[in-house]
Write an enzyme that holds these catalytic residues in place. Structure first.
Site: not given
Ligand code: GLP
Length: 234
Positions: A132, A139
């Protein structure tokens, strides 16, 4: 992108040789005193290449990017264990640091880690990337100005990373990680990405768009980046 030098290789073994050449050159010119290290399957051929060589890290201080909260160095699923197994037990370093996921006060541990980084500026940071686009455990959505902090892992990362977990251990959903700013403070960044699962992240980087939705794109704001990949990105 002019700031990024792309090196396309045939396979991970060839990629590992490219990393080796870069590291070896910096050591020879006495430009490598503090080295940021990464974990993950991508790094296994990279570290194999180093441990089967004459590279001398005895004057190099190493900092790792991240660690799961709640896993100690003797747990096979910890990053401390991974580093010992693949590199530190085979190559002596001047000193090695990994955030302590067992610390009682996690925020204080992060602050202390960032202080150590500030007094030992990174010459090179080696990086992998998550599917991702995460770097270390930053993140999507993490501030580009972030420093070492406690991070919550996304479902996608938990899914991908739990495949490697041994002994039916449950993967922790929080980790300590260097921030995006701590990482990109390194003078030079070496990003390594192998396999189709990394294509989306590589394409995003190639697109030139800088967005917090893809932490990897912060590399576009750094002036010395080498990307080594076995993917052909147009
Ligand atoms: C973890 C680490 C990252 C690493 C990523 C990729 O999430 N925190 O630093 O880049 O895994 O791992 P792999 O090399 O196994 O694809």
């Amino acid at each position: 992108m002019e700031n990024i030098k792309w090196i396309t290789v045939k396979n991970p073994e060839e990629g590992a040789k490219e990393v080796f050449n870069l590291i070896s050159e910096e050591l020879q010119h006495d430009r490598l005193h503090v080295l940021g290290l990464a974990t993950g399957s991508t790094m296994i051929p990279v570290y194999d290449e180093w441990t089967n060589s004459q590279l001398d890290f005895s004057n190099v201080t190493a900092f790792n990017l991240d660690e799961y909260v709640g896993l100690g160095a003797d747990n096979p699923n910890s990053y401390a264990y991974f580093m010992k197994q693949h590199l530190f037990s085979k190559k002596p370093f001047k000193a090695t640091y990994i955030p302590n996921g067992m610390a009682e006060d996690l925020d204080e541990e992060c602050k202390e880690y960032e202080r150590k980084l500030n007094s030992n500026p990174l010459d090179i940071q080696l990086l992998g990337v998550g599917e991702n686009g995460h770097i270390a455990f930053n993140e999507p959505g993490t501030s580009f100005d972030s420093v070492t902090h406690v991070a919550k892992l996304t479902e996608s990362t938990l899914d991908v990373n739990s495949q490697y977990f041994e002994n039916d251990d449950k993967i922790p959903n929080i980790a300590l990680t260097m921030g995006i700013s701590s990482i990109t403070n390194a003078k030079k960044l070496i990003m390594v990405a192998f396999g189709e699962k990394k294509r989306a992240a590589m394409e995003k980087l190639k697109s030139g768009e800088v967005t917090a939705d893809w932490p990897i794109t912060k590399l576009l704001r750094h002036d010395d980046v080498v990307v080594i990949t076995d993917l052909q990105i147009d």
